[in-house]
Design a protein around this motif. Structure first.
Motif, PDB file in Angstrom:
ATOM      1  N   PHE A   1      37.105  37.807  32.453  1.00 35.33           N
ATOM      2  CA  PHE A   1      37.424  38.329  31.125  1.00 35.33           C
ATOM      3  C   PHE A   1      38.937  38.197  30.941  1.00 35.33           C
ATOM      4  CE2 PHE A   1      33.352  40.093  32.129  1.00 35.33           C
ATOM      5  CZ  PHE A   1      32.676  40.145  30.919  1.00 35.33           C
TER       6      PHE A   1
ATOM      7  N   ILE B   1      33.958  46.923  30.437  1.00 36.32           N
ATOM      8  CA  ILE B   1      33.656  45.637  31.081  1.00 36.32           C
ATOM      9  C   ILE B   1      33.175  45.856  32.510  1.00 36.32           C
ATOM     10  CG2 ILE B   1      34.664  43.481  31.938  1.00 36.32           C
ATOM     11  CD1 ILE B   1      36.518  43.544  29.480  1.00 36.32           C
TER      12      ILE B   1
ATOM     13  N   TRP C   1      29.416  44.877  33.626  1.00 36.55           N
ATOM     14  CA  TRP C   1      29.375  43.600  34.327  1.00 36.55           C
ATOM     15  C   TRP C   1      29.637  43.730  35.823  1.00 36.55           C
ATOM     16  CZ3 TRP C   1      26.895  40.191  31.652  1.00 36.55           C
ATOM     17  CH2 TRP C   1      26.876  40.322  30.260  1.00 36.55           C
TER      18      TRP C   1
ATOM     19  N   ILE D   1      39.458  40.353  35.711  1.00 31.76           N
ATOM     20  CA  ILE D   1      40.126  40.635  34.435  1.00 31.76           C
ATOM     21  C   ILE D   1      41.576  40.175  34.503  1.00 31.76           C
ATOM     22  CG2 ILE D   1      40.881  42.435  32.825  1.00 31.76           C
ATOM     23  CD1 ILE D   1      38.455  44.084  33.625  1.00 31.76           C
TER      24      ILE D   1
ATOM     25  N   VAL E   1      31.299  43.376  23.903  1.00 30.25           N
ATOM     26  CA  VAL E   1      30.762  43.188  25.262  1.00 30.25           C
ATOM     27  C   VAL E   1      29.756  44.256  25.637  1.00 30.25           C
ATOM     28  CG1 VAL E   1      32.866  42.039  25.981  1.00 30.25           C
ATOM     29  CG2 VAL E   1      32.629  44.488  26.403  1.00 30.25           C
TER      30      VAL E   1
END
Length: 403
Positions: free
Chosen positions: A255, A276, A280, A295, A403
């Motif tokens: 990401f 996130i 995920w 990230i 997301v």
């Protein structure tokens, strides 16, 4: 009432922009052009002829001759200049959609009908005769009619949008989602930018130039597309397309997020990271292939990144960044360490831009890149086997809604 009028006005602009997109996509040759807001709303230039189109969309109005009379008089003004030799001859087209009343107009028209219903009008109780003003004979009016096409049975708004989708699918060999969110989104932006140019020469575009400009496989946060689609619906569709799955595969997901230069709030960024990471990551003992996301925060000031990491650490939010000790160099082996229930690594933070490719090159598993950018994409992936989604945002909180 004012709100409904404003919506109708906006829809009228969209209808005109959509018609321009249709006409561009339907041009036979890549060198043929259109002009936005030229002689009329849309001027089409092909190898054999030039046509000026006046576009009217009245979804809640009944057709009456008076509604299209003024545009026809303006076309006649241009025709008068053609006769005088100051303008070149072109074709004229009146393209309109009305809720009802189409039966009032029987085509083709003759000069008598033209004079009575379109060229004769009253203002402030005074009657005017536009053909007499220009001293035009019936023969000349007949010639004007031969250059004039009237269509008051034009496509309904959504039907025209569907036609654009079909044309884009055929042009780019894409799916319906891509046709709407990539190519149509980009097309609206291109046409809108052309329409506000002061110089008419800059409002001209060829089919090949248009196709090149819209051939971008990324989602724009385009104000016109947002108006057309609605922000909430757009976010829902993006989430459904890219971020909804019954069983999340154990892929290596990156990401890559651009930090806005204005209105940055650390708590909002932390919420994005938490969201996130929660969605995920899979770290339970039951998962045979545990994983967590990578990230990268683009353009975040170094001091702010340190403060962010301190806060995350103090709150017990476990992450790694590829640096094993003070003074150590970045280690791809370290950043690629498997996250699991024992170490509880929630996400992997890439401190620097160059760490993205170093890490991608190290990983042999399936990889996906999700890039959220503010103005222009800042990371261009050269990995043909890596899924790379690019989505424009206006603020960090948009990411949570997607997301």
């Amino acid at each position: 009432m004012k709100e409904r009028t404003a919506i109708d006005t906006i829809k009228g602009y969209f209808y005109q922009f959509d018609l321009a997109i249709v006409k561009l996509l339907e041009l036979k040759k890549d060198t043929e052009t259109i002009v936005i807001e030229g002689i009329e709303d849309i001027d089409i230039n092909t190898a054999t002829e030039e046509t000026a189109i006046q576009c009217k969309y009245h979804a809640k109005k009944e057709y009456n001759h008076s509604v299209i009379a003024k545009p026809i008089r303006l076309m006649l003004d241009h025709y008068k200049e053609v006769i005088e030799g100051t303008k070149k001859q072109i074709n004229y087209k009146l393209y309109g959609y009305f809720e009802s009343g189409q039966a009032k107009l029987t085509l083709p028209i003759d000069s008598t009908f033209l004079k009575k219903h379109f060229l004769t009008y009253t203002e402030k109780k005074v009657e005017y005769y536009h053909h007499i003003k220009h001293n035009l004979t019936d023969t000349e009016l007949d010639d004007f009619i031969s250059l004039l096409e009237i269509n008051i049975n034009a496509m309904e708004y959504q039907s025209q949008v569907k036609k654009i989708s079909t044309l884009l699918i055929n042009q780019f060999g894409c799916k319906a989602f891509e046709a709407e969110h990539f190519f149509y989104n980009n097309a609206l932006k291109v046409i809108k930018e052309l329409s506000i140019e002061d110089d008419v020469k800059k409002r001209k575009i060829s089919k090949s130039e248009f196709l090149k400009k819209i051939d971008l496989k990324r989602v724009l946060f385009n104000e016109w597309f947002i108006t057309y689609k609605g922000e909430a619906k757009l976010f829902t569709e993006l989430r459904t397309q890219y971020f909804t799955a019954l069983n999340i595969s154990p892929f290596e997901r990156f990401f890559i997020i651009e930090i806005p230069t204005t209105n940055y709030v650390r708590t909002e960024l932390k919420d994005v990271i938490f969201t996130i990471s929660k969605k995920w990551s899979k770290l339970s003992k039951r998962d045979q292939k545990p994983f967590c996301p990578y990230i990268y925060l683009h353009n975040i000031p170094h001091k702010e990144l340190i403060e962010l990491k301190k806060e995350l650490y103090s709150e017990g939010f476990i992450f790694i960044d590829g640096f094993d000790f003070d003074g150590a160099e970045f280690s791809v082996k370290s950043i690629c360490k498997t996250a699991n229930n024992d170490n509880s690594i929630k996400f992997k933070l890439l401190n620097k831009f160059e760490h993205i490719n170093l890490t991608l090159n190290e990983i042999n598993k399936t990889k996906e890149i999700y890039q959220f950018y503010c103005t222009n994409p800042f990371f261009n992936s050269s990995y043909i086997n890596v899924k790379h989604v690019q989505i424009q945002i206006s603020q960090l909180t948009d990411i949570k809604k997607i997301v």
